[in-house]
Design an enzyme around this catalytic site. Structure first.
Site, PDB file in Angstrom:
ATOM      1  N   LYS A  72       0.843  -1.190   0.000  1.00  0.00           N
ATOM      2  CA  LYS A  72       0.000   0.000   0.000  1.00  0.00           C
ATOM      3  C   LYS A  72       0.884   1.248   0.000  1.00  0.00           C
ATOM      4  O   LYS A  72       1.747   1.415   0.874  1.00  0.00           O
ATOM      5  CB  LYS A  72      -0.886  -0.043   1.251  1.00  0.00           C
ATOM      6  CG  LYS A  72      -2.136   0.791   1.183  1.00  0.00           C
ATOM      7  CD  LYS A  72      -2.999   0.471   2.410  1.00  0.00           C
ATOM      8  CE  LYS A  72      -4.217   1.336   2.496  1.00  0.00           C
ATOM      9  NZ  LYS A  72      -4.847   1.236   3.829  1.00  0.00           N
TER      10      LYS A  72
HETATM   11  C1  E4P Z   1      -8.145   2.429   3.817  1.00  0.00           C
HETATM   12  O1  E4P Z   1      -7.491   1.506   3.395  1.00  0.00           O
HETATM   13  C2  E4P Z   1      -7.927   3.101   5.111  1.00  0.00           C
HETATM   14  O2  E4P Z   1      -7.329   2.182   5.982  1.00  0.00           O
HETATM   15  C3  E4P Z   1      -9.199   3.544   5.793  1.00  0.00           C
HETATM   16  O3  E4P Z   1     -10.353   3.189   5.077  1.00  0.00           O
HETATM   17  C4  E4P Z   1      -9.166   4.922   6.351  1.00  0.00           C
HETATM   18  O4  E4P Z   1     -10.407   5.204   6.957  1.00  0.00           O
HETATM   19  P1  E4P Z   1     -10.628   6.395   8.010  1.00  0.00           P
HETATM   20  O5  E4P Z   1     -10.872   7.645   7.266  1.00  0.00           O
HETATM   21  O6  E4P Z   1     -11.833   5.950   8.775  1.00  0.00           O
HETATM   22  O7  E4P Z   1      -9.382   6.440   8.861  1.00  0.00           O
END
Ligand code: E4P
Length: 214
Positions: free
Chosen positions: A83
Site C-alpha cells: 500500500k
Molecule cells: C483504507 O485503506 C484506510 O485504511 C481507511 O479506510 C481509512 O479510513 P478512516 O478515514 O476511517 O481512517
C-alpha cells in the site's frame, strides 16, 4: 462487490472471516498503532487467516524507502499487496512494483486525477477515502462515481476500492455506483445484516410456533 475489512485487529478479522463473506483486508499505520504490535508479525498472522489480498502500507514517504519497505512486506506472503500513498513518489513506486510483479494499493486518493495516474502505473487497487471527503462537507460518493466513469471510459483494470467507510449507507451507495470493493470497519460489517423488522419478525415466528406446538 468484494468486501474487505479495514482493521489490524486479529480477533475482528477472524470473526469477519468466519462469516464466509470476507474477500480481503486493509491495514494502515494508524490501525496498527492501535494494536501496539509489530506490523510485520501482525501481517503474517493476518495472512494465515485470510487468503485474499492483505494491504500492507509503507511508512516511508520517499521512493527508495517505499521500495525497500514494500519489498520486505511483499516477502511476508503471496497475498500481500503493498500500500503506497497517492504522491509522485508513490506513483513511481507503483510503476516499479508493477514491473516487478508486486500488486499495489494506492491509498489516500482524494481526486479523480490521482486515480487516473495510478491506473496508468498499473495499480491493482486504488483507495478513494469517501468518509474523509464527506468530513470536509464535500461529496465522497461523487469521487467514486467520477473514478468509475474514468476507469470504464478507458478500460483500466485497477480495482476501485471505496475506503474510509463510516456507515451502511456508504456501502449501499458504493454498490450502486459500481465500486469493485468496499473496505469496511468491523462495527459497520456487523450492522450490514441488521434490521429491526428481521429481529421482531423472527421473534414472532418462533413465539407463534411455540404457542401452537409447545
Ligand atoms: C483504507 O485503506 C484506510 O485504511 C481507511 O479506510 C481509512 O479510513 P478512516 O478515514 O476511517 O481512517
Amino acid at each position: 462487490m468484494e468486501l474487505y475489512i479495514d482493521t489490524a485487529n486479529l480477533d475482528e478479522i477472524k470473526q469477519a472471516n468466519d462469516m464466509g463473506v470476507l474477500d480481503g483486508v486493509t491495514t494502515n499505520p494508524s490501525l496498527i498503532a492501535k494494536e501496539k504490535t509489530d506490523y510485520g508479525k501482525r501481517l503474517a498472522q493476518i495472512c494465515e487467516v485470510v487468503e485474499g489480498p492483505v494491504s500492507a502500507e509503507v511508512i516511508a514517504i520517499d521512493f527508495d524507502g517505499m521500495m525497500k519497505e514494500g519489498r520486505e512486506r511483499a516477502k511476508i506472503a503471496d497475498n500481500i499487496v503493498v500500500k503506497l500513498p497517492c504522491t509522485v513518489d508513490g506513483v513511481k513506486a507503483c510503476k516499479a512494483f508493477t514491473d516487478e510483479g508486486v500488486r499495489t494499493n494506492l491509498t489516500l486518493c482524494f481526486q479523480p486525477l490521482q486515480a487516473l495516474l495510478v491506473a496508468k502505473a498499473g495499480a491493482f487497487l486504488v483507495s478513494p477515502f469517501i468518509g474523509r471527503v464527506d468530513d470536509i462537507a464535500e461529496d465522497g460518493m461523487d469521487l467514486i462515481r467520477k473514478i468509475r466513469a474514468i476507469y470504464d471510459n478507458y478500460g483500466y483494470e485497477t480495482k476501485l476500492l471505496a475506503a474510509s467507510i463510516r456507515h451502511p449507507k456508504h456501502i449501499v451507495d458504493c454498490a450502486l455506483a459500481g465500486a469493485d470493493v468496499c473496505t469496511v470497519p468491523f462495527n459497520v460489517i456487523q450492522q450490514m445484516m441488521k434490521h429491526p423488522l428481521t429481529d421482531s419478525g423472527l421473534e414472532k415466528f418462533v413465539a407463534d410456533y411455540k404457542k401452537a406446538f409447545g
